[in-house]
Write an enzyme that holds these catalytic residues in place. Structure first.
Site, short mmCIF file in Angstrom:
data_model
loop_
_atom_site.label_atom_id
_atom_site.label_comp_id
_atom_site.label_asym_id
_atom_site.label_seq_id
_atom_site.Cartn_x
_atom_site.Cartn_y
_atom_site.Cartn_z
N LYS A 256 -15.33 -61.76 -53.94
CA LYS A 256 -14.73 -60.92 -52.88
C LYS A 256 -13.00 -60.67 -53.20
O LYS A 256 -12.48 -61.44 -53.24
CB LYS A 256 -14.82 -61.51 -51.34
N ASP A 261 -7.18 -57.59 -45.15
CA ASP A 261 -8.35 -57.25 -44.12
C ASP A 261 -7.84 -57.14 -42.92
O ASP A 261 -7.54 -58.30 -42.07
CB ASP A 261 -9.50 -58.57 -44.19
N LYS A 268 -8.81 -56.73 -36.17
CA LYS A 268 -8.55 -58.11 -35.78
C LYS A 268 -7.49 -58.12 -34.64
O LYS A 268 -6.58 -57.40 -34.66
CB LYS A 268 -8.24 -58.82 -36.95
N ASP A 279 -7.38 -62.68 -48.13
CA ASP A 279 -8.89 -62.36 -48.23
C ASP A 279 -9.43 -61.98 -49.54
O ASP A 279 -10.56 -61.62 -49.85
CB ASP A 279 -8.99 -61.30 -47.50
N ASP A 338 -15.22 -55.24 -39.67
CA ASP A 338 -14.73 -56.44 -40.09
C ASP A 338 -15.51 -57.25 -41.11
O ASP A 338 -15.00 -58.32 -41.60
CB ASP A 338 -14.25 -57.42 -38.93
N GLU A 340 -16.66 -56.97 -44.04
CA GLU A 340 -16.44 -55.96 -44.98
C GLU A 340 -16.66 -56.62 -46.16
O GLU A 340 -17.09 -55.96 -47.12
CB GLU A 340 -15.07 -55.24 -45.06
N ARG A 342 -19.01 -58.77 -47.28
CA ARG A 342 -20.68 -58.49 -47.54
C ARG A 342 -20.76 -57.15 -48.38
O ARG A 342 -21.67 -56.84 -49.07
CB ARG A 342 -21.52 -58.99 -46.53
#
Ligand code: BES
Ligand code: ZN
Ligand code: ZN
Length: 487
Positions: A256, A261, A268, A279, A338, A340, A342
């Site tokens: 990833k 993020d 968030k 992230d 959020d 994101e 996956r």
């Protein structure tokens, strides 16, 4: 103005093995905790200091040949890592003090190992020394002085070979830390891709390709484009191909690469959002691991894929309720922008499996906050469709000092990721780490697959073992060791 960022990758301490002491080099010695035979008085004094022997304790001796006493507790290899890390920090502070006091800065120091220290002890000590003093600061000041070389005084004959491997493993962890610590105003997807290309440099049999947003559109990477669409910094796909001659096994590593993020429109809370600059720690672990695998010339074919995007808020952000078409055609109903990670991993998994036909696939991602609740911040979660692969990951982690715990792909929850408007549902609720893994499984097919959720251990806010606050580089060493297990 000079570039305020430290070089990436940063420089590691040089390690040398020697069987003799050189005069004038400041010396540290390792000391085990007192045993019962030592009695109530404990260990004998050295230069007027009574050693505690406690792992992680470093005592300074004001006079005489030895300058530092570093405790190794019960003498287990693990304690050597702790001792090495504590020692290198103490030596660096001493060096700073020396310089402040106008004394000549020493560039090297030596560590004397006990007679009975074996290869494993030497390796653990080296991890501590190489990584325990890790720093990443962005400052206008001159960098603080730090020692350049450490000489290990040991008669252990295998030490030099063992250290070659440890040096690459530590370099991988440190490089992964550098990438994840780099602030997101610098670390755009393009920066990450360019850095991966640059670092692959002239390593034999390693090719790194950065695919831009135009290529992603042509190829239909809908997940990456949806997530990256809200940012002014366009997404990338980083493809690393290590092709040693004669290798048969082929492993695909996917990481990833979310360079920041915000959560997107499902934004968030402000508290803690700044931490989301790490992230892309999964992607960083993949880039650093593939580099190290190639540098070690491991006889295994490896492909690394890092879908890199910034999850941001704007008029072009993707929305909850959108239906996104991934690479290969499968569609996802977005429930929460959020989730994101996956979305970008789904594209990369399908692409990597279709194009490279690997024997096994491993992905690493700071995927779900839920994993911090399940396993805390020092253990990674392993989800796998294959018991042998899960075992290999856990065992590889044990050999390099990273802890993993197998998590279940619960079949009774598999239903929840099925879509109604699209093929799959992205964020259906339920136990976060497990549901995310079940979502990813929809994109993997039959190839043995392990998913490493490192949301907990990818960053630290405390100092422990060879870890310092900030990005930890977690998973990089496990991945190198895992690939080595197929050699
Ligand atoms: N990057 C986060 C996960 C994360 C949280 C990593 C804390 C490290 C520390 C991820 O993209 C995320 O936000 N996941 C959501 C998923 C949810 C919306 C289904 C989460 O875990 O809350
Ligand atoms: Zn994320
Ligand atoms: Zn997120």
């Amino acid at each position: 103005m000079r570039n305020p960022l430290p070089p990436v990758p940063g420089k590691l301490l040089e390690l040398e093995v020697s069987d003799d002491l050189r005069r004038g080099t400041p010396l540290a010695t390792l000391i085990a905790a007192p045993s019962e035979e030592d009695g109530d008085a404990g260990l004998a004094e050295i230069g007027g200091v009574r050693p505690t022997g406690k792992a992680g304790d470093v005592q300074t001796v004001p006079t005489g040949g030895v300058r530092w006493l570093a405790g190794v507790g019960d003498g287990e290899p693990k304690q050597y890592r702790k001792a090495g890390a504590a020692l290198v920090r103490a030596v660096s502070s001493a060096l700073e003090e020396d310089v402040k006091a106008g004394q000549k800065a020493f560039r090297a120091f030596a560590v004397e190992l006990p007679e009975d220290a074996g290869a494993e002890h030497v390796e653990e000590l080296a991890f501590g020394l190489l990584l325990g003093g890790y720093r990443f600061t962005v400052t206008a000041d001159e960098p603080k002085p730090s020692p350049r070389t450490v000489r290990l005084i040991t008669r252990h004959k295998d030490a030099t070979d063992a250290l070659e491997r440890v040096r690459e493993l530590a370099a991988a962890a440190a490089f992964a830390r550098d990438l994840a610590n780099t602030p997101s105003n610098v670390k755009t997807p393009a920066w990450l891709a360019d850095t991966a290309v640059r670092v692959a440099g002239d390593i034999p049999n390693l090719t790194v390709t950065a695919r831009d947003e135009k290529w992603l559109v042509e190829q239909g990477f809908g997940g990456v484009l949806a997530v990256g669409g809200g940012s002014a910094a366009p997404p990338r796909l980083i493809e690393l191909e290590y092709r040693p001659r004669g290798a048969t096994t082929h492993l695909l590593l996917v990481g990833k690469g979310i360079t920041f993020d915000t959560g997107g429109l499902s934004i968030k809370p402000a508290d803690g959002m700044h931490l989301m600059r790490t992230d892309m720690a999964g992607g960083a672990a993949i880039i650093a691991a593939v580099r190290a695998i190639a540098a070690l010339r491991l006889p295994v074919k490896v492909t690394g894929l890092v879908p890199a995007a910034e999850n941001h808020v704007s008029g072009s952000s993707y929305r909850p309720g959108d239906i996104v078409r991934h690479y290969g055609g499968k569609t996802t109903e977005v429930g929460n922008t959020d989730a994101e990670g996956r979305m970008v991993l789904a594209d990369a998994l399908v692409y990597g499996i279709k194009k490279h036909k690997p024997d096994a696939v491993i992905d690493a991602a700071t995927l779900t906050g839920a994993m911090k609740v399940s396993l805390g911040v020092r253990t990674g979660g392993v989800f796998a469709t294959d018991d042998a692969l899960a075992e290999r990951v856990t065992k590889a982690g044990e050999r390099v000092g990273e802890a993993w715990w197998r998590m279940p792909l619960l079949e009774d929850l598999a239903e929840s990721v099925q879509g109604s408007l699209g093929d799959v549902q992205q964020a259906p609720g339920g136990p976060g780490g497990i549901v995310a893994a079940l979502f990813l499984r929809e994109f993997v097919g039959d190839v043995p697959w392990a998913h490493l959720d490192i949301a907990g251990p990818a960053r630290a806010d405390k100092t422990y073992a060879d870890v310092v606050p900030g990005a930890t580089g977690f998973a990089a060493r496990t991945l190198v060791e895992l690939v080595a297990s197929y050699a």
